[in-house]
Design a protein around this motif. Sequence first.
Motif, PDB file in Angstrom:
ATOM      1  N   ARG A 113      32.285  64.102  87.805  1.00 45.11           N
ATOM      2  CA  ARG A 113      31.518  63.470  86.734  1.00 45.11           C
ATOM      3  C   ARG A 113      30.650  64.503  86.033  1.00 45.11           C
ATOM      4  O   ARG A 113      30.406  65.584  86.539  1.00 45.11           O
ATOM      5  CB  ARG A 113      30.630  62.367  87.304  1.00 45.11           C
ATOM      6  N   SER A 114      30.148  64.125  84.882  1.00 50.98           N
ATOM      7  CA  SER A 114      29.288  65.016  84.110  1.00 50.98           C
ATOM      8  C   SER A 114      28.032  65.349  84.888  1.00 50.98           C
ATOM      9  O   SER A 114      27.481  64.513  85.597  1.00 50.98           O
ATOM     10  CB  SER A 114      28.913  64.346  82.790  1.00 50.98           C
ATOM     11  N   ARG A 115      27.556  66.552  84.708  1.00 51.08           N
ATOM     12  CA  ARG A 115      26.395  67.024  85.442  1.00 51.08           C
ATOM     13  C   ARG A 115      25.115  66.874  84.635  1.00 51.08           C
ATOM     14  O   ARG A 115      24.055  67.254  85.079  1.00 51.08           O
ATOM     15  CB  ARG A 115      26.590  68.491  85.797  1.00 51.08           C
ATOM     16  N   VAL A 147      32.100  68.490 102.246  1.00 56.37           N
ATOM     17  CA  VAL A 147      31.074  69.129 101.426  1.00 56.37           C
ATOM     18  C   VAL A 147      31.704  70.223 100.557  1.00 56.37           C
ATOM     19  O   VAL A 147      31.367  70.360  99.373  1.00 56.37           O
ATOM     20  CB  VAL A 147      29.935  69.690 102.309  1.00 56.37           C
ATOM     21  N   LEU A 148      32.625  70.983 101.110  1.00 54.03           N
ATOM     22  CA  LEU A 148      33.289  72.037 100.352  1.00 54.03           C
ATOM     23  C   LEU A 148      34.117  71.460  99.200  1.00 54.03           C
ATOM     24  O   LEU A 148      34.094  71.990  98.083  1.00 54.03           O
ATOM     25  CB  LEU A 148      34.177  72.866 101.280  1.00 54.03           C
ATOM     26  N   ILE A 149      34.833  70.384  99.450  1.00 54.38           N
ATOM     27  CA  ILE A 149      35.620  69.739  98.393  1.00 54.38           C
ATOM     28  C   ILE A 149      34.707  69.268  97.274  1.00 54.38           C
ATOM     29  O   ILE A 149      34.992  69.460  96.086  1.00 54.38           O
ATOM     30  CB  ILE A 149      36.455  68.578  98.976  1.00 54.38           C
ATOM     31  N   TYR A 150      33.578  68.668  97.633  1.00 56.90           N
ATOM     32  CA  TYR A 150      32.605  68.228  96.627  1.00 56.90           C
ATOM     33  C   TYR A 150      32.095  69.424  95.828  1.00 56.90           C
ATOM     34  O   TYR A 150      32.009  69.385  94.605  1.00 56.90           O
ATOM     35  CB  TYR A 150      31.433  67.498  97.284  1.00 56.90           C
ATOM     36  N   THR A 199      31.486  72.510  90.973  1.00 58.01           N
ATOM     37  CA  THR A 199      31.399  73.822  90.341  1.00 58.01           C
ATOM     38  C   THR A 199      32.387  73.929  89.178  1.00 58.01           C
ATOM     39  O   THR A 199      32.055  74.488  88.123  1.00 58.01           O
ATOM     40  CB  THR A 199      31.675  74.930  91.373  1.00 58.01           C
ATOM     41  N   GLY A 200      33.569  73.387  89.339  1.00 59.64           N
ATOM     42  CA  GLY A 200      34.547  73.393  88.252  1.00 59.64           C
ATOM     43  C   GLY A 200      34.037  72.656  87.026  1.00 59.64           C
ATOM     44  O   GLY A 200      34.178  73.124  85.894  1.00 59.64           O
TER      45      GLY A 200
END
Length: 131
Positions: free
Chosen positions: A20-22, A75-78, A83-84
């Motif tokens: 989602r948008s940050r 957590v890494l997948i998130y 980051t992308g």
Amino acid sequence: MIIKWLLIPTLIALVYFSLRSRASLRGQARRKILAVLTVVAGVLAVMFPASTQWLADLVGVTRGSDLLFYVVALVLIYQVGSTGVRFREQETRIVGLARQVALAEAEARIGLQPARSEQGHPMSYRTSDPA
């Protein structure tokens, strides 16, 4: 195994939220809460290593270290998805700024001023010399 019923929805939710948008305040708060929860969970796992085995037994995982591995993977997948999205948003902003700079430099170089419509938006360009 309860862990399957916990990991799959959690994985789907984390991927959804990471993509989602940050820009929203809610998204920023969500990331901060996740970071705090991750740190608290890490501290508790170090202080009480038997608790990870107890929790692993509770959800049907063989070892506590496997459970920690699953959590770290989530957590890494998130983080990778988040980051992308952040990089794509920054790239979009940089492209917009580069376009603005290029237009401003072109206007300054050839002495054009943007013509304004009645609403104040640039529509076309006219020279500064009324000829």
